[in-house]
Design a protein around this motif. Structure first.
Motif, PDB file in Angstrom:
ATOM      1  N   GLN A 137     -15.562  17.854  11.977  1.00  0.00           N
ATOM      2  CA  GLN A 137     -14.348  18.366  12.618  1.00  0.00           C
ATOM      3  C   GLN A 137     -14.566  18.498  14.124  1.00  0.00           C
ATOM      4  OE1 GLN A 137     -12.648  22.158  11.215  1.00  0.00           O
ATOM      5  NE2 GLN A 137     -12.076  22.564  13.339  1.00  0.00           N
ATOM      6  N   CYS A 165     -12.325  16.029   9.300  1.00  0.00           N
ATOM      7  CA  CYS A 165     -11.483  17.210   9.180  1.00  0.00           C
ATOM      8  C   CYS A 165     -10.874  17.467  10.549  1.00  0.00           C
ATOM      9  CB  CYS A 165     -12.301  18.423   8.729  1.00  0.00           C
ATOM     10  SG  CYS A 165     -11.447  20.019   8.858  1.00  0.00           S
ATOM     11  N   THR A 168      -5.095  21.471  13.471  1.00  0.00           N
ATOM     12  CA  THR A 168      -3.885  21.155  14.223  1.00  0.00           C
ATOM     13  C   THR A 168      -3.847  21.844  15.583  1.00  0.00           C
ATOM     14  OG1 THR A 168      -2.675  22.925  13.082  1.00  0.00           O
ATOM     15  CG2 THR A 168      -2.532  20.705  12.145  1.00  0.00           C
ATOM     16  N   LEU A 182      -3.471  11.321  13.561  1.00  0.00           N
ATOM     17  CA  LEU A 182      -3.357  11.438  12.116  1.00  0.00           C
ATOM     18  C   LEU A 182      -2.916  10.118  11.489  1.00  0.00           C
ATOM     19  CD1 LEU A 182      -1.659  14.952  11.904  1.00  0.00           C
ATOM     20  CD2 LEU A 182      -4.064  14.389  11.522  1.00  0.00           C
ATOM     21  N   LEU A 189      -9.418  10.592   6.890  1.00  0.00           N
ATOM     22  CA  LEU A 189      -9.170  12.029   6.936  1.00  0.00           C
ATOM     23  C   LEU A 189      -9.243  12.631   5.539  1.00  0.00           C
ATOM     24  CD1 LEU A 189      -8.274  14.201   9.026  1.00  0.00           C
ATOM     25  CD2 LEU A 189      -5.916  13.626   8.425  1.00  0.00           C
ATOM     26  N   VAL A 192      -7.221  18.808   6.479  1.00  0.00           N
ATOM     27  CA  VAL A 192      -6.427  19.208   7.641  1.00  0.00           C
ATOM     28  C   VAL A 192      -6.329  20.721   7.657  1.00  0.00           C
ATOM     29  CG1 VAL A 192      -4.183  19.138   8.779  1.00  0.00           C
ATOM     30  CG2 VAL A 192      -5.075  17.084   7.678  1.00  0.00           C
ATOM     31  N   GLN A 223       3.537  16.746  12.484  1.00  0.00           N
ATOM     32  CA  GLN A 223       2.239  16.335  11.967  1.00  0.00           C
ATOM     33  C   GLN A 223       2.287  16.111  10.457  1.00  0.00           C
ATOM     34  OE1 GLN A 223      -1.103  18.537  13.489  1.00  0.00           O
ATOM     35  NE2 GLN A 223      -0.209  18.773  15.502  1.00  0.00           N
ATOM     36  N   LEU A 227       1.222  12.714   8.446  1.00  0.00           N
ATOM     37  CA  LEU A 227       0.298  12.694   7.317  1.00  0.00           C
ATOM     38  C   LEU A 227       0.903  11.956   6.125  1.00  0.00           C
ATOM     39  CD1 LEU A 227      -1.090  16.332   7.434  1.00  0.00           C
ATOM     40  CD2 LEU A 227      -2.376  14.240   7.871  1.00  0.00           C
TER      41      LEU A 227
END
Length: 268
Positions: A137, A165, A168, A182, A189, A192, A223, A227
């Motif tokens: 991340q 990871c 946001t 994304l 990914l 999230v 977002q 996704l």
């Protein structure tokens, strides 16, 4: 995005109150719990006991979140040993993933990339042999917080062993375009973290600029659309940090945000 992969990160409760978080998360429909790595130390010799507690509450272990000395090779042997222990614990408890967060910048970006990719690949391959998903991340302080630097790290790491990871709020603080990122990296990914940044007129209660999901300025709905467009099927995990009211109230508000803003279907 599947109800059984919607979770809550329990930092708002404090690491010594993880068990108190279970009933609240279960009550509001979160299927999985994400914990800090220190809980794996407290229950180091009792993974079966921790798993039994989760089973009674009706919540699974989503994963474990941890930092480390990503760009300092003198610590990497010790890190690999500790991550190996932790990954075995996660597997024993029935968890799905582990997240390596952040990392400090050293003086040389080339060496940062070399040391970071080497460590992530090694841990990721250990995780893969154990059947645990390992994710890196990036955050707004890490050496890999721009499109170019993170792109180079992803090129140097094994996509089968090192997944991604994202947070946001951290994405919104970096030079990365959240929706574009994304969409581009949706296949790699796995987790999230849904977190929000406070509005300018909102008191900075958390002292780090974060607020409960849906209470700030991050375009969470946009977002979520990105996704879905990327076909994301991994974990969506709410993160609140220091809550405005109580941790239990923040779980309730996060569940409401997930349903209304993100269009997610929780388990209850």
């Amino acid at each position: 995005m599947r109800p059984e992969r919607i979770g809550f990160h329990v930092s708002a409760f404090g690491s010594d109150n993880v068990l108190a978080a279970l009933s609240s998360c279960a009550r509001h429909g979160f299927a999985g719990l994400e914990i800090f790595a220190d809980t794996t130390v407290v229950f180091a010799d009792r993974p079966d006991e921790f798993r039994a507690i989760l089973d009674i509450a009706g919540v699974s272990l989503a994963g474990v979140h941890c930092g480390g000395q990503l760009t300092a090779p003198e610590y990497h042997d010790a890190e690999v040993a500790e991550w190996t222990r932790m990954l075995a614990w996660i597997k024993a408890v029935g968890g799905d993933y582990a997240v390596y967060c952040g990392g400090e910048r050293a003086m040389d970006p080339v060496l940062d990339l070399k040391h970071a990719s080497s460590l992530l690949n090694e841990i990721g391959r250990v995780a893969r042999t154990m059947g645990v998903n390992f994710c890196y991340q990036p955050d707004h302080r890490s050496p890999f917080r721009t499109r170019q630097s993170l792109g180079r790290l992803l090129e140097e790491t094994d996509p089968e062993a090192v997944r991604i990871c994202v947070d946001t709020a951290h994405l919104a603080k970096t030079e990365l375009d959240p929706a574009g990122f994304l969409t581009t990296h949706g296949k790699r990914l796995h987790v999230v973290h849904v977190r929000d940044l406070r509005k300018p007129e909102t008191p900075d209660i958390s002292r780090d600029g974060y607020v409960d999901p849906g209470k700030g300025i991050v375009d969470l709905a946009g977002q979520s659309v990105a996704l879905r467009a990327a076909g994301f099927e991994g974990w969506v995990v709410g993160v609140v940090g220091r809550p405005h009211l109580t941790a239990h109230k923040s779980v309730e508000q996060t569940a409401a945000c997930f349903r209304s803003t993100l269009g997610l279907q929780l388990s209850v």
